[in-house]
Design a protein around this motif. Sequence first.
Motif, short mmCIF file in Angstrom:
data_model
loop_
_atom_site.label_atom_id
_atom_site.label_comp_id
_atom_site.label_asym_id
_atom_site.label_seq_id
_atom_site.Cartn_x
_atom_site.Cartn_y
_atom_site.Cartn_z
N ASN A 182 83.14 17.80 9.95
CA ASN A 182 82.53 19.11 10.14
C ASN A 182 83.63 20.15 10.32
OD1 ASN A 182 79.67 18.13 10.38
ND2 ASN A 182 80.49 17.13 12.21
N THR A 184 84.96 24.51 9.15
CA THR A 184 84.70 25.80 8.50
C THR A 184 85.99 26.33 7.88
OG1 THR A 184 85.11 27.06 10.56
CG2 THR A 184 82.83 26.39 10.09
N PHE A 207 86.55 20.86 -3.32
CA PHE A 207 86.58 19.93 -2.20
C PHE A 207 86.86 18.54 -2.79
CE2 PHE A 207 84.04 23.58 -1.37
CZ PHE A 207 84.33 23.94 -0.06
N ILE A 269 82.85 29.53 4.67
CA ILE A 269 82.34 28.25 4.20
C ILE A 269 82.15 27.33 5.40
CG2 ILE A 269 82.83 26.19 2.79
CD1 ILE A 269 84.60 28.02 1.03
N VAL A 271 81.10 23.29 6.28
CA VAL A 271 80.81 21.92 5.85
C VAL A 271 80.33 21.15 7.08
CG1 VAL A 271 81.76 19.77 4.96
CG2 VAL A 271 82.48 21.95 3.98
N ARG A 275 76.24 18.61 4.03
CA ARG A 275 75.77 19.96 3.72
C ARG A 275 76.93 20.94 3.57
NH1 ARG A 275 72.08 23.68 7.83
NH2 ARG A 275 71.46 25.30 6.31
N LEU A 276 76.83 21.81 2.56
CA LEU A 276 77.82 22.87 2.37
C LEU A 276 77.11 24.20 2.21
CD1 LEU A 276 81.07 22.92 0.37
CD2 LEU A 276 79.43 24.75 -0.02
N ARG A 277 77.57 25.20 2.98
CA ARG A 277 77.06 26.56 2.87
C ARG A 277 78.22 27.51 2.64
NH1 ARG A 277 74.54 27.10 8.52
NH2 ARG A 277 76.11 25.49 8.91
N MET A 278 77.98 28.56 1.88
CA MET A 278 79.00 29.57 1.65
C MET A 278 78.39 30.96 1.68
SD MET A 278 81.62 30.30 -1.53
CE MET A 278 80.43 31.31 -2.43
N ASP A 287 73.71 27.00 -0.27
CA ASP A 287 73.26 26.13 0.81
C ASP A 287 72.78 24.84 0.17
OD1 ASP A 287 72.32 24.87 3.04
OD2 ASP A 287 71.23 26.61 3.83
N ILE A 292 78.18 17.20 -0.43
CA ILE A 292 79.39 16.50 0.00
C ILE A 292 79.06 15.02 0.19
CG2 ILE A 292 81.26 16.45 1.70
CD1 ILE A 292 81.15 19.00 0.05
N GLY A 297 85.59 16.25 0.14
CA GLY A 297 85.84 17.22 1.19
C GLY A 297 86.97 16.89 2.13
#
Length: 449
Positions: A182, A184, A207, A269, A271, A275-278, A287, A292, A297
């Motif tokens: 986890n 950012t 990643f 970003i 992680v 889950r990946l959000r940007m 989202d 991943i 990653g």
Amino acid sequence: MKIINLGASLSIFLFLFCIGTHNCHGQFLKKLGQRAENAAEEAVLRKSEQKVTRETEKAMDTILDGNKGTKQKKKSKSQKTQNDTDASVEGDDGQTQKKSESGTNVTKQNEFGVYSNFTFIPGNKLLFYDDFAPDALGDFPANWETGGSGEVVNTNVSESKWLSLIRRSGYMPSMEDKLPENYTIEFDLSNNGYGSGKPISKIHFAFLTKKAYSMGAGGTLAEIEILLSPNGFNVRSVSNFGGEVDVKIGNEIDREIPEYLNNTVHISIAVNKKRLRMWVNEEKMVDSPNLIQANIGKYFIVQAMDVLPEKGHFVGITNFKIAESTEDLRSLLLKNGKFSTTGIYFDTAASTVKKESYGILLDIANMLRDNKDINLQIIGHTDNQGEENYNQTLSESRAAAVKQILIEEFEIDEARLQFIGKGETEAVDDNTTEKGRANNRRVEFIKIN
């Protein structure tokens, strides 16, 4: 005779224009658009110690002296104005629904504007930070790796230094360990020299499963593609591929934003396991809950594709930060009685809170709403750059600004909050390194009775 004079004047104008045009190409790094130029001029003004001192004194007067300014403990909607207090955040006008501590929804003037939907919370354990301040202009930065080329540059629209990305090169931050489960990533991304008649470029945020300086050598991977074209700045797609992927994902986003072309944006970003959000500025663009997979990653690169300086292109990154997300703020506070964050951002040498701080401030406010018995002391800390007395005043002003935002923006009862500043006196990391100074520039929250 008038016609001849007019022709002569026109000839002179064209001659001077041609000279200017010839010089423009050599100046492409100096021109990042009128909007960016206006913002930079303000930043330069803020940078001057005279203005910072004036702003600090004004903010402190407003917050410390109940008889000064227009701040009140509670204000109705009709009393709200964009300039409630000198310590409040600069922002766009807008209306938002807020839940007060009494449980009622209150419509109030939202100084964060569109950032009221920004839910990104940076990791709480800093792993890497670089603003290229110690690197010499023209050199490749010391804390980065590449199989291609690049250099540190500056521009006339920002006091920051930038890593200039060129051609088809990949850029990886130098880190001893692999990235955790986890984390950012945040950075500023600038582009210039794009438009009608100009060739396109692509930027990939990749990643990887293994250390490599290009996506082609990175094994199984996931990537987000940014397209810079005459039509605008386009978040084009998100995908993963490779032999270790259980479920292949390929999603065409095609989110085109013309106003971000030849401009600077903030990339955030997050992680969290698979889950990946940007986010680009305040808007969440990606989202993907299962992107991943396997060992994707463990490494991160920014890869440039066809960024051509000879065609007038410029793409640069700065203020690059990677942080691990460990325990949430609520758990840290309940377990340790305190927590600190480097995720509340301020303008350089000033107490103005940046809008991208909204997510973590909202998280703190929600924690206070859900735990009515918790009161907090807010403590500002700085690095050791500048005079000690100046840093002490700046830390107090920043802590006061955070308190004021929690009161005015999130409607936390003023009686539950205190603030102090400790300047540079309680460093938690080495002030001789960029990462260390970034760790020391923090806001601390301590539970009080």
